[in-house]
Design a protein around this motif. Structure first.
Motif, PDB file in Angstrom:
ATOM      1  N   ALA A 252       0.832  -1.197   0.000  1.00 20.23           N
ATOM      2  CA  ALA A 252       0.000   0.000   0.000  1.00 20.23           C
ATOM      3  C   ALA A 252       0.869   1.250   0.000  1.00 20.23           C
ATOM      4  O   ALA A 252       0.577   2.222  -0.709  1.00 20.23           O
ATOM      5  CB  ALA A 252      -0.906  -0.007   1.221  1.00 20.23           C
ATOM      6  N   ASP A 256       0.828   4.103  -2.733  1.00 22.73           N
ATOM      7  CA  ASP A 256       0.566   5.500  -2.402  1.00 22.73           C
ATOM      8  C   ASP A 256       1.758   6.407  -2.694  1.00 22.73           C
ATOM      9  O   ASP A 256       1.686   7.612  -2.495  1.00 22.73           O
ATOM     10  CB  ASP A 256       0.216   5.636  -0.916  1.00 22.73           C
ATOM     11  CG  ASP A 256      -1.110   4.972  -0.604  1.00 22.73           C
ATOM     12  OD1 ASP A 256      -1.857   4.728  -1.582  1.00 22.73           O
ATOM     13  OD2 ASP A 256      -1.379   4.687   0.561  1.00 22.73           O
ATOM     14  N   LEU A 331      -8.888  -4.770  -1.075  1.00 19.06           N
ATOM     15  CA  LEU A 331      -9.249  -3.533  -1.752  1.00 19.06           C
ATOM     16  C   LEU A 331      -9.123  -2.324  -0.844  1.00 19.06           C
ATOM     17  O   LEU A 331      -8.786  -1.238  -1.282  1.00 19.06           O
ATOM     18  CB  LEU A 331     -10.675  -3.622  -2.286  1.00 19.06           C
ATOM     19  CG  LEU A 331     -10.861  -4.633  -3.422  1.00 19.06           C
ATOM     20  CD1 LEU A 331     -12.309  -4.699  -3.847  1.00 19.06           C
ATOM     21  CD2 LEU A 331      -9.987  -4.266  -4.614  1.00 19.06           C
ATOM     22  N   TYR A 332      -9.406  -2.517   0.449  1.00 17.21           N
ATOM     23  CA  TYR A 332      -9.433  -1.368   1.339  1.00 17.21           C
ATOM     24  C   TYR A 332      -8.076  -1.093   1.971  1.00 17.21           C
ATOM     25  O   TYR A 332      -7.800   0.022   2.365  1.00 17.21           O
ATOM     26  CB  TYR A 332     -10.486  -1.569   2.432  1.00 17.21           C
ATOM     27  CG  TYR A 332     -11.898  -1.310   1.949  1.00 17.21           C
ATOM     28  CD1 TYR A 332     -12.433  -2.075   0.923  1.00 17.21           C
ATOM     29  CD2 TYR A 332     -12.674  -0.304   2.503  1.00 17.21           C
ATOM     30  CE1 TYR A 332     -13.726  -1.847   0.471  1.00 17.21           C
ATOM     31  CE2 TYR A 332     -13.971  -0.080   2.055  1.00 17.21           C
ATOM     32  CZ  TYR A 332     -14.489  -0.855   1.043  1.00 17.21           C
ATOM     33  OH  TYR A 332     -15.750  -0.626   0.593  1.00 17.21           O
ATOM     34  N   PRO A 336      -6.348   0.844  -1.829  1.00 20.72           N
ATOM     35  CA  PRO A 336      -7.230   2.027  -1.820  1.00 20.72           C
ATOM     36  C   PRO A 336      -6.681   3.125  -2.711  1.00 20.72           C
ATOM     37  O   PRO A 336      -7.430   3.869  -3.319  1.00 20.72           O
ATOM     38  CB  PRO A 336      -7.239   2.452  -0.350  1.00 20.72           C
ATOM     39  CG  PRO A 336      -5.988   1.897   0.212  1.00 20.72           C
ATOM     40  CD  PRO A 336      -5.727   0.640  -0.521  1.00 20.72           C
ATOM     41  N   ARG A 339      -8.089   2.971  -6.181  1.00 19.98           N
ATOM     42  CA  ARG A 339      -9.526   2.704  -6.347  1.00 19.98           C
ATOM     43  C   ARG A 339     -10.095   3.307  -7.616  1.00 19.98           C
ATOM     44  O   ARG A 339     -11.084   2.815  -8.148  1.00 19.98           O
ATOM     45  CB  ARG A 339     -10.322   3.144  -5.130  1.00 19.98           C
ATOM     46  CG  ARG A 339     -10.275   4.603  -4.796  1.00 19.98           C
ATOM     47  CD  ARG A 339     -11.192   4.897  -3.624  1.00 19.98           C
ATOM     48  NE  ARG A 339     -11.042   6.251  -3.147  1.00 19.98           N
ATOM     49  CZ  ARG A 339     -10.082   6.644  -2.327  1.00 19.98           C
ATOM     50  NH1 ARG A 339      -9.202   5.781  -1.878  1.00 19.98           N
ATOM     51  NH2 ARG A 339      -9.997   7.905  -1.942  1.00 19.98           N
ATOM     52  N   ARG A 343     -12.317   0.504  -9.221  1.00 20.19           N
ATOM     53  CA  ARG A 343     -13.764   0.690  -9.039  1.00 20.19           C
ATOM     54  C   ARG A 343     -14.557   0.488 -10.328  1.00 20.19           C
ATOM     55  O   ARG A 343     -15.547  -0.245 -10.324  1.00 20.19           O
ATOM     56  CB  ARG A 343     -14.064   2.063  -8.428  1.00 20.19           C
ATOM     57  CG  ARG A 343     -14.118   1.967  -6.915  1.00 20.19           C
ATOM     58  CD  ARG A 343     -14.583   3.247  -6.288  1.00 20.19           C
ATOM     59  NE  ARG A 343     -15.980   3.509  -6.636  1.00 20.19           N
ATOM     60  CZ  ARG A 343     -16.754   4.311  -5.907  1.00 20.19           C
ATOM     61  NH1 ARG A 343     -16.282   4.915  -4.858  1.00 20.19           N
ATOM     62  NH2 ARG A 343     -18.008   4.523  -6.259  1.00 20.19           N
ATOM     63  N   THR A 389     -16.716   1.753  -1.113  1.00 18.79           N
ATOM     64  CA  THR A 389     -15.465   2.323  -0.580  1.00 18.79           C
ATOM     65  C   THR A 389     -15.693   3.401   0.466  1.00 18.79           C
ATOM     66  O   THR A 389     -15.168   4.500   0.365  1.00 18.79           O
ATOM     67  CB  THR A 389     -14.573   2.925  -1.698  1.00 18.79           C
ATOM     68  OG1 THR A 389     -15.393   3.705  -2.547  1.00 18.79           O
ATOM     69  CG2 THR A 389     -13.858   1.854  -2.455  1.00 18.79           C
ATOM     70  N   ASN A 390     -16.524   3.087   1.434  1.00 15.59           N
ATOM     71  CA  ASN A 390     -16.608   3.952   2.598  1.00 15.59           C
ATOM     72  C   ASN A 390     -16.832   3.049   3.804  1.00 15.59           C
ATOM     73  O   ASN A 390     -16.960   1.831   3.661  1.00 15.59           O
ATOM     74  CB  ASN A 390     -17.714   5.002   2.454  1.00 15.59           C
ATOM     75  CG  ASN A 390     -19.015   4.368   2.027  1.00 15.59           C
ATOM     76  OD1 ASN A 390     -19.215   3.172   2.206  1.00 15.59           O
ATOM     77  ND2 ASN A 390     -19.890   5.153   1.450  1.00 15.59           N
ATOM     78  N   GLU A 391     -16.878   3.670   4.938  1.00 18.48           N
ATOM     79  CA  GLU A 391     -16.983   2.852   6.142  1.00 18.48           C
ATOM     80  C   GLU A 391     -18.285   2.062   6.166  1.00 18.48           C
ATOM     81  O   GLU A 391     -18.333   0.906   6.571  1.00 18.48           O
ATOM     82  CB  GLU A 391     -16.886   3.755   7.372  1.00 18.48           C
ATOM     83  CG  GLU A 391     -16.338   3.033   8.572  1.00 18.48           C
ATOM     84  CD  GLU A 391     -16.203   3.989   9.736  1.00 18.48           C
ATOM     85  OE1 GLU A 391     -16.783   3.716  10.790  1.00 18.48           O
ATOM     86  OE2 GLU A 391     -15.528   5.034   9.560  1.00 18.48           O
ATOM     87  N   ARG A 553      -3.988  -1.237   9.497  1.00 18.49           N
ATOM     88  CA  ARG A 553      -3.010  -1.311   8.408  1.00 18.49           C
ATOM     89  C   ARG A 553      -1.620  -1.205   8.973  1.00 18.49           C
ATOM     90  O   ARG A 553      -1.345  -0.302   9.749  1.00 18.49           O
ATOM     91  CB  ARG A 553      -3.273  -0.173   7.432  1.00 18.49           C
ATOM     92  CG  ARG A 553      -2.259  -0.126   6.322  1.00 18.49           C
ATOM     93  CD  ARG A 553      -2.642   0.941   5.315  1.00 18.49           C
ATOM     94  NE  ARG A 553      -1.469   1.401   4.595  1.00 18.49           N
ATOM     95  CZ  ARG A 553      -1.523   2.371   3.686  1.00 18.49           C
ATOM     96  NH1 ARG A 553      -2.673   2.948   3.410  1.00 18.49           N
ATOM     97  NH2 ARG A 553      -0.430   2.742   3.072  1.00 18.49           N
TER      98      ARG A 553
END
Lengths: 553, 544, 99, 648
Positions: A252, A256, A331-332, A336, A339, A343, A389-391, A553
């Motif tokens: 990740a 990023d 995915l999360y 992320p 995405r 998506r 893709t949200n909580e 994470r």
């Protein structure tokens, strides 16, 4: 190429290992936090020992006891961890970065364990099949190695053999499934996948009745499963190539762009987006296969139909929970940052899955295949929540999985009850008038079907609502519309079954409904209870899922 | 905390359903009495609610209850009624005892010797009678809750959930009369049940998308999503919540579609003739007089209250569809050969009037529409139940199989005629008032549409009188000669309904008093005033 | 030698394996092709491991071998079982369930 | 006293309720109860009348407010009554003639086992009709308006086992409904224009709104009147309505209900006065109908249908008069009242004849009956003289005044209307003479025709006792039947004179309707003389045709006009082709459309999903390798799509 030319990089491997052996630090394993998995695996090993050491007559009881105890203890451990705030504030990554202990992991492990407990009940059911040579028998072959219809089989049946190995197999699979959604690196992911898949392949082949079909299911499942894990593995290789590590956190970070110092030597691989994208897609494919998403779904109907029904129920419920857990984490946690790439692709998969599952189910004539296609459509609905893709997306998926797995398990448990001379009567035409013949069984199955269809006051509705709500809030309104359309199509075939059960005259030569022991009865009762409780008063469980909605994470 | 009257009103039939279902298989009569008792208990509770309701109160909703339910979805268990809701709760509670009584023998096993094979395979566990009445009570509970809900989600839940018992009622307990053979009857019946369910489910699912959309919109503006009607209304009034025009329209369409299926509005109506044709007469009454009212009620409460601007935007199209419904339903009713399908198409025509009244957005129109819901419920119940008695005597639904019934069963014929006259809105009977109010209300704003709709009253006369002429008058047909007249039980069903029709036709004030303030409130929500007359004579009068 | 070439080779092997799965009928051969794909993965792992200069890839390769061995155990058992009951190891023969 | 108004309606309504709900135990005395309550209503009417006479002529209107009927915001309808001179005239006519006909029916329906119900319906009719004339607003009037329609429906179809009766009843109701649409729309227009539909405020406020709206209201009221009063183009039901028992024809379809249209127009005079175009339409309808009805009346051989044509025609006179405005209102009502007497008398006479003739209605099978039924002959004869306008009898006064008023309209219009009215008078004389001659004079043709089986309109047992195929034995009717006939004959003879002496009737009604003498181009004497002249011509022609030579029992084919007139001037055929057939085609095609198109779209969608399902299903072919292909392809697509997303 220049990267290879640098000798220091190459040789440092040797020097590191040779020069400082005392620097090697023993891994620090948090046994307490891994307790659920360890308990289940331990119970499985005990089960193997039981097979090896106990006389045949004693095995069934011992195995059942071990399994129930093991799973219950593991569940208690999960509860303990959750009460100890490991799901929220104390969430951490254990076992040297291999396993995450966080909300989603604990929630899914808890769900899997409960599902497994119920599945054990259905595995252990011995009242349904007619008594063979004075022995009560279960759904599993007397001797799996014997040729169907051969002398060896007859002898084994006569001797009262039963395949009590299914319990340790089940426990091993559960062990793998517990790790799968908690896996925090790709290696653990892969191993967990194999650990729960391999026992399932075997379990599929163990049906007592219709063994040819059962074996065929096993072959198909095995070959396709292995094929898909090869893809998964190659994807892992590519991601490793991309990030230089297989731990989620590291990948990740690279995605990023937080790992700044990319040595020129690695410019070819590290941070190469093609590797990332292809690798990511292949890993996704491996998970989508387990989920049963279109176009990786084609094993589902055949395997669901051929496998012994208790196994199908277990598989349909627990595998889906585990695989969605892993998918969510991937995915999360890992992707992320990507995405905007995945998506749209997942949108496509979700839409195709919802529609194809619902449409093809319309013309099915076998209950188990019908439920298989229905599970495909449901995978599509859950994907809609994943895409949010949200909580809310996470918690709604968790809730949906919990709700769905019990409905599925209950539905398959009901299927085991409807029997004729050839074993389970799964052809739909034989179900005509079932609701009139046995109103209770008909009503229970109708409740499950209505939950599948998402009728309010059942858990299916609450789950669907949660997932669609999350999707709408996550900006996937169009998915909600497609979901609604395919729900309408799906409603058609659920209703068709209800029509058949209640509005058709019973056939004189129709199947009978076996009276189950307390095991299957309680499995079905739990299914109904969960379906209704989650439908009428879902708030507590939604909160639970909501609290569990954050990945570490 | 005060006594949760509305919950009690809904729980009574639900408990009744369970109680009926628990009655042992052999004791069918006991089951019937239990069902009747619980439906009467519900009626008493509803009557208490009607008495406790204060029409002059300033509160938009009364008898309110509010409890936390699913906080994660922003859902509360909120009940409350305005004048419209309480009247419809009353109507529901009123009609169900009659439905139960009329369906007294509908779910008995066939009179002939039961098929031995069936008997043996079912082990006598199949208890249709208990099931029939339990399902009716279930429907009642859910309908009452959907009239009383003031939370969109709560409403939706019952709006959808009631489909299931309804579906079993249609598909499981069809009219034995009507088709060539058992097989055909079974096929047609399950076709009707499936059609009913799929149509309504499709509507409901589209509404679900809109419900979710509503949540997303409120969540965006208010921080946390809500479904509470009052909260949304307050937030809109204070400007806290603003829905963009396009969103509002989309959401409106989602809601309206579901209600238009349920109501039903042309061209979403085709499930109704099948459903009413194939089900037993009491169930048909339940469908058209009770369940379908939820659709029109919801248009008034949800479409107009939640999406006033979009409602006004859609009005022209809806009015046209409503007028088409009126004429189309009536013309098709004229063309029917089956008594029950005829009544079904007549109902479609009447629902056209109700929708017309709602969307004319005048106080006469909406009062008329609400009153129409009540009156249509009673009048269709009267007509349909008598038709059911007729059909059960002859074993046929075809108009052509009847003739000269008035000769052999004059009371049956007479009550049938009164039901028919109510259906054609004869002045003096209740439906006239509501129909006229709807027409006046429509005419004052949309004269052309009002005039076209008025033509519907001629067609109504046509289908009713043709039906009456063909079945009741003329020479006595074969198969009708020995038809017995109405029995005591049947009279008990019909006479109170007719009495109500007459009473409300002469003195509708008790009902209009209830609904008037609620209608005014609705109109103020959509921000519409009644058109003013050219020459306001009343001012002159007042000056005198 | 340029390690990238090993990657190409791995990809090629993987593709050959996949093609074999799609084209061959004999279950044993199909299974061997899958093994080939796994080994392609192994090759990729060790190549990347060398390129990155860490051990993760090699460890992965070991695990893969173990898993492959386990798969062989299960796979062969299943294939033998089906061969005994059908006297054929063709995957196309195992098509009772369809539609 | 005012509180009694409601009882006018309540008494017969109570009777209807008791008789219809009371069951068989009332069979024995029910008819007397009905008659009693009708008479009670009459007595109340008389009491109120006496009370009213005691008031100053401009303050005679009485009001009674019972309760608020439909209170909805912005809409107020009350159950309230208004009894003024106009209403009072009707009340007396309705209750008076009504009571007589109740008495008559006691005898006429003696053999019918459903007599109780018949009286129930009659009472219901009275209640509705009274409500119609004493309502103080249009909406309540509408209730009575439809109420009489219902009663008419029930009574026309009283012998329901006859398909023709049932059909006629239905037709009457339907045609009336078309008129009712007009009334509804008129009320709605009033509501949107004035915000109310109470007589007082509406009629006072006519000056404050545009002529266009008033014309629209007027035309809609005219449509309503056409329906109820059987005016062209909605006249077709009246002839068929003769399927009902004869007392019904006398009461409803001659004396009272059919004149409701005239009441409506007169009542709404203020609106018509302010809307000349609407008035023109009214007179046009009246003029056309009076000729139309008269022609039809000439051709019918069925005695009741001939009288029905005559009714139509006479109401045409009234409508014509009402359309003339203040010149004519009073005379319209006056003719209405006198017509009520003589036409009811004629119908009762016809009923008496039928009663004695095995319910034979074909006049060609009568002849020479004066010997056998003298009372009937005399009363019928007096009615005959009254209707043709024999000087000195009722009809003479009222009809003459209308013809005069028509000329007084002035201009070309006046000439045309006056001419039409005169022509109508001539034809009236012709056809009524024809009826008279065919029935009571000439040879006894019934002796030759005994073979035909009569269609017994009354209940079967009665028909059986009379002998289906026997030769009729004409005889005089019982007292209960003859007494009302005699009373009505008195009315026919003297009412007109009574009203006209000193213009009493004009003064009586003037405060309500207004009156205007108009400006006649012809002197009153000229008009009277010409009226008498055309009357003589009419009678002479009829005598020449039917009195001098024997009448064939089977009707000759006749001229084109005769044949058309026998079929109501082809109006029914037109209706049949255009409305019935057209409607049948429309409904049938709509049923088809509903099934194939509306339903078809839905079923088609379902079928196509099913078809798609069947095709997609075939992908699942059972071969593991093809599943692998799908997975492989899927992965390829997944990878391609991911890469593509990045590229885009």
């Amino acid at each position: 190429m220049s990267a290879v030319a640098d000798p220091v990089t190459v040789h440092s491997l040797w020097t590191m290992a040779a020069e400082s052996p005392d620097k090697f630090k023993a891994p620090d394993i948090e046994y307490g936090q891994l307790a659920p998995t360890l308990i289940v695996i331990g119970a499985a090993i005990v089960g193997v020992l039981i097979e090896a050491l106990l006389p045949r007559k004693a095995r069934y009881g011992a195995q059942l006891f071990t399994s129930v105890l093991g799973i219950a203890a593991a569940f208690a451990a999960v509860i303990g961890l959750a009460v100890g705030d490991y799901g929220t504030s104390k969430a951490r990554i254990a076992a040297e970065g291999a396993i995450a202990v966080d909300g989603p992991a604990l929630f899914l492990q808890g769900t899997i364990l409960l599902v497994s407990l119920v599945a054990v009940f259905t595995f252990a059911e011995r009242r349904l099949d007619p008594v063979a040579h004075g022995n009560r028998v279960d759904s599993f072959a007397a001797q799996a190695a014997a040729v169907p219809g051969g002398d060896a089989e007859k002898e084994a049946t006569k001797a009262g053999f039963t395949t009590t190995e299914v319990f340790p197999l089940l426990l091993f699979a559960v062990g793998g499934m517990l790790v799968f959604p908690a896996a925090n690196d790709l290696l653990t992911l892969f191993i967990a996948l194999e650990v729960f898949s391999l026992p399932l392949y075997v379990l599929c082949a163990l049906a007592r009745r219709q063994r040819l079909v059962s074996q065929e299911a096993a072959v198909k499942y095995f070959l396709l499963g292995a094929f898909s894990s090869a893809f998964l593995l190659f994807g892992i290789a590519l991601l490793y190539g991309y990030a230089g590590s297989v731990t989620y956190g590291r990948i990740a970070d690279v995605v990023d762009g937080e790992v700044a110092d990319i040595t020129p030597a690695l410019a070819q691989t590290m941070g190469n987006d093609a590797l990332l994208l292809i690798g990511g897609a292949m890993v996704l494919m491996g998970l989508l296969f387990k989920i049963g998403a279109v176009p990786f779904h084609m094993w589902t109907p055949d395997v669901y139909q051929g496998a012994p029904t208790p196994v199908t129920g277990f598989m349909a419920a627990a595998t889906k929970v585990a695989a969605f857990g892993a998918l969510l984490r991937l995915l999360y946690v890992v992707l992320p940052g990507l995405r905007w790439d995945w998506r749209p692709v997942m949108w496509g998969v979700a839409i195709v899955t919802m529609l194809a599952g619902a449409i093809v189910a319309v013309t099915q004539t076998d209950v188990k295949r019908l439920l298989a296609y229905s599970s495909i459509a449901h995978a599509g609905f859950i994907l809609a929540g994943v895409i949010a893709t949200n909580e809310e997306g996470v918690s709604s998926v968790l809730f949906y999985l919990g709700a769905y797995s019990f409905v599925t398990l209950g539905a398959f448990a009901v299927v085991t009850l409807v029997r004729d001379a050839g074993g389970e009567a799964t052809h739909l035409s034989k179900w005509a008038g079932l609701g009139r013949r046995s109103p209770l069984v008909g009503a229970v199955f109708a409740v499950f079907l209505l939950a599948f269809a998402g009728i309010p006051l059942t858990s299916g509705f609450a789950g669907k609502f949660a997932v669609f709500k999350a999707a709408a809030e996550g900006g996937a309104g169009a998915l909600v519309v497609v979901g609604v359309v395919s729900s309408a199509i799906a409603a058609f075939f659920y209703i068709r079954v209800i029509v058949l059960m209640f509005f058709s005259e019973p056939r004189a030569d129709g199947p009978t409904v076996a009276v189950p022991s307390v095991l299957t009865s309680s499995a079905i009762a739990i299914g109904v209870a969960v379906t209704l409780v989650l439908g009428i008063a879902p708030q507590y469980f939604l909160e639970l899922a909501g609290d569990a909605g954050v990945f570490v994470r | 905390m005060s006594f949760p009257l509305l919950t009690a009103t809904a729980v009574a039939p639900a408990v009744g359903a369970v109680a009926v279902a628990a009655v042992p298989a052999a004791q069918r009569t006991l089951a019937k009495w239990v069902a009747l008792l619980f439906s009467l208990a519900t009626l008493v509770l509803a009557a208490v609610a009607l008495v406790r309701f204060d029409p002059d109160s300033e509160d938009p909703y009364q008898l309110t209850e509010s409890h936390a339910w699913i906080a994660d979805f922003g859902v509360r268990y909120e009940l409350g009624v305005d004048g419209i809701g309480v009247v419809l709760v009353g109507l529901t509670a009123l009609l169900v005892p009659f439905v139960v009584l009329a369906g007294w023998h509908d779910a008995d096993p066939p009179a002939g010797a039961p098929d031995a094979a069936t008997q043996s395979v079912t082990h006598g566990r199949w208890r249709p009678t208990q099931g029939f009445f339990a399902l009716i009570l279930m429907v009642e509970a859910m309908v009452i809750l959907s009239f009383a809900a003031t939370d969109v989600f709560l409403f939706y839940v019952f709006f959808e959930a009631m489909l299931i018992p309804m579906y079993f009622l249609i598909g499981g307990f069809g009219d034995r009369a009507g088709h060539k053979n058992e097989q055909e009857t079974a096929t047609q019946r399950s076709y009707a049940a499936v059609k009913f369910l799929l149509y309504n489910l499709a509507g409901g699912l589209i509404m679900l998308a809109a419900v979710i959309g509503l949540y997303a919109v409120t969540a965006d503006d208010l921080g946390s999503g809500t479904f509470s009607l009052q909260q949304i209304a307050e937030a809109r009034a204070s400007g806290e919540l603003s829905i963009s025009t396009n969103t509002e329209r989309l959401l409106f369409l989602g809601f309206f579609f579901a209600f238009a299926v349920k109501a039903p509005l042309w061209p979403l109506h085709t499930w109704l003739p099948n459903a009413m044709g194939e089900s037993t007469a009491p169930v048909a009454v339940l469908i058209t007089a009770v369940v379908d009212k939820v659709g029109t009620f919801a248009m008034l409460r949800y479409c107009l209250h939640l999406f006033p601007e979009a409602s006004k935007w859609a009005t022209p199209v809806i009015l046209v569809l409503a007028v088409i419904s009126i004429l189309y339903g009536a013309l098709l009713a004229v063309g029917q050969r089956d008594i029950k399908r005829l009544v079904a198409y007549a109902s479609i025509s009447h629902f056209g009037f109700i929708i017309l009244g709602i969307f004319a957005m005048t106080s006469q129109g909406q009062s008329g529409a609400t009153l129409y819901m009540v009156n249509h419920g009673i009048s269709t119940a009267a007509l349909m139940l008598v038709a059911g008695f007729l059909i059960s005597r002859r074993g046929s639904r075809l108009i052509a199989d009847y003739g000269g019934v008035q000769k052999v069963a004059p009371v049956l014929a007479g009550t049938f005629l009164i039901g028919g006259l109510a259906t054609l809105s004869l002045p003096g009977l209740a439906p006239f008032i509501s129909e006229f109010l709807v027409l006046v209300g429509t005419f004052s704003r949309y004269p052309a549409i009002g005039i076209i709709a008025t033509v519907g009253i001629v067609l109504a006369a046509l289908y009713v009188l043709v039906l009456y002429q063909r079945t009741m008058t003329g020479p006595v047909k074969a198969g009708v000669e020995n038809m017995p007249d109405l029995r005591a039980r049947e009279l008990t069903v019909v006479v109170p309904l007719i009495a109500l029709l007459v009473f409300l036709g002469v003195y509708p004030k008790p009902v209009t008093e209830m609904i008037d303030p609620a209608v005014d409130r609705t109109l103020s929500v959509v921000d519409k005033q009644d058109p003013k007359p050219d020459v306001p004579v009343q001012d002159v009068e007042a000056a005198k | 030698m340029n390690p990238i070439n090993y990657l190409y080779l791995a990809a090629l092997l993987f593709t050959i394996g996949a093609a074999g799965v799609l084209l061959r009928r004999n279950a044993i051969v199909v299974f061997m092709c899958i093994e080939l794909m796994l080994n392609a993965c192994n090759l990729a792992f060790v190549s990347f491991s060398r390129m990155h200069g860490n051990l993760d890839g090699q460890i992965m390769a070991f695990f893969t071998m173990v898993v492959a061995a386990a798969e062989v155990v299960i796979g062969l058992a299943i294939i033998v079982m089906i061969f005994r009951s059908r006297h054929s190891a063709s995957v196309d023969d195992a098509s009772l369930m369809k539609l | 006293m005012e509180n009694l108004i409601g009882w006018l309606v309540a008494a017969p309504l109570l009777g209807a309720a008791v008789l219809l709900c009371g069951g068989k135990r009332l069979d024995r005395l029910g008819h007397w109860l009905g008659t009693l309550l009708a008479a009670a209503s009459f007595v109340i009417g008389v009491l109120l009348f006496v009370d009213m006479l005691g008031e100053d002529e401009h303050h005679r209107a009485m009001h009674q407010h019972l309760f608020s009927w439909i209170p909805v915001s912005g809409f107020q309808a009350d159950v309230a009554f208004q009894l003024d001179q106009l209403s009072m005239t009707f009340v007396l006519l309705i209750t008076g003639v009504g009571t007589l006909i109740h008495i008559y029916s006691v005898g006429y329906m003696e053999h019918d086992d459903r007599r109780r119900r018949f009286f129930g319906y009659l009472n219901l009719f009275l209640a509705a009709m009274l409500l119609l004339v004493i309502a103080d607003n249009y909406l309540l009037l509408y209730v009575g308006w439809e109420g009489v329609g219902l009663a008419s429906y029930l009574l026309i179809g009283f012998w329901q086992h006859k398909p023709s009766a049932a059909t006629a009843a239905k037709k009457a109701f339907l045609v009336n409904r078309v008129g009712d649409v007009g009334l509804s729309i008129a009320i709605m227009l009033m509501f949107t224009t004035f915000g109310t539909f109470t007589f007082g405020p509406v009629l006072e406020a006519t000056g404050e709104t545009g002529e266009g709206k008033l014309t629209a209201i007027g035309l809609m009221l005219l449509l309503a009147a056409c329906g109820k009063s059987a005016q062209v183009p909605l006249q077709s039901w009246l002839g068929d309505a003769m399927e009902g028992p004869t007392p019904v024809s006398a009461l409803i379809h001659a004396a009272t209900m059919v004149t409701a249209g005239v009441y409506l127009i007169t009542r709404s005079g203020a609106i018509f006065n302010a809307a000349p175009d609407a008035q023109t339409a009214v007179v046009a309808v009246g003029a056309v109908t009076l000729i139309f009805g008269a022609i039809v009346g000439c051709a019918k051989d069925d005695i009741k249908k001939a009288l029905a044509g005559s009714t139509m025609s006479q109401i045409g006179y009234m409508i014509l008069a009402a359309g003339l405005g203040p010149i004519g209102y009073v005379f319209a009502i006056m003719h209405l009242v006198t017509h009520g007497f003589f036409k009811a008398g004629l119908f009762l006479g016809a009923g008496s004849v039928m009663h004695g003739m095995n319910d034979e209605v074909d006049m060609r099978k009568y002849g020479g009956l004066r010997k056998y039924m003298p009372i009937t002959f005399i009363t019928f004869g007096l009615g005959y003289l009254a209707i043709i306008g024999f000087p000195g009898l009722s009809g003479f006064f009222s009809k003459d005044k209308i013809i005069e008023a028509a000329f007084a309209k002035g201009g070309t219009e006046g000439w045309i209307l006056g001419g039409t009215a005169l022509l109508g008078a001539a034809i009236t004389a012709y056809y009524m003479t024809r009826v008279m001659l065919l029935t009571f004079f000439g040879e006894e043709r019934w002796r030759k025709t005994a073979t035909r089986s009569p269609e017994a309109p009354s209940a079967e047992p009665a028909a059986e006792t009379r002998g289906e195929h026997a030769e009729p034995h004409p005889h005089e009717s019982p007292k209960s039947m003859t007494i009302p006939m005699i009373v009505l004959a008195f009315g026919s003879v003297f009412a007109g004179g009574l009203f006209s002496v000193g213009d009493r009737f004009v003064h009586w009604l003037e405060p309500v309707t207004g009156h205007d003498h108009g400006d006649s181009p012809l002197s009153a004497t000229t008009v009277t003389l010409s009226t008498v002249a055309v009357l003589v011509v009419g009678v002479a022609l009829a005598w020449a045709q039917y009195g001098r030579k024997p009448v064939p029992v089977v009707a000759p084919r006749g001229s084109l006009l005769t044949r058309a007139a026998r079929r109501d001037l082809l109006q029914d055929d037109f209706n049949h082709v255009v409305l019935v057939r057209g409607g049948e085609h429309l409904t049938r095609s709509l049923v088809y459309v509903d099934h194939k198109l509306v339903d078809g779209v839905v079923n088609g969608t379902a079928a196509s999903v099913g078809g798609l399902s069947g095709r997609l299903r075939r992908l699942q072919n059972g071969y593991a390798r093809s599943y692998a292909v799908s997975m492989f392809g899927g992965t390829a697509v997944l990878i391609a799509a991911t890469l593509l997303m990045r590229a885009v």
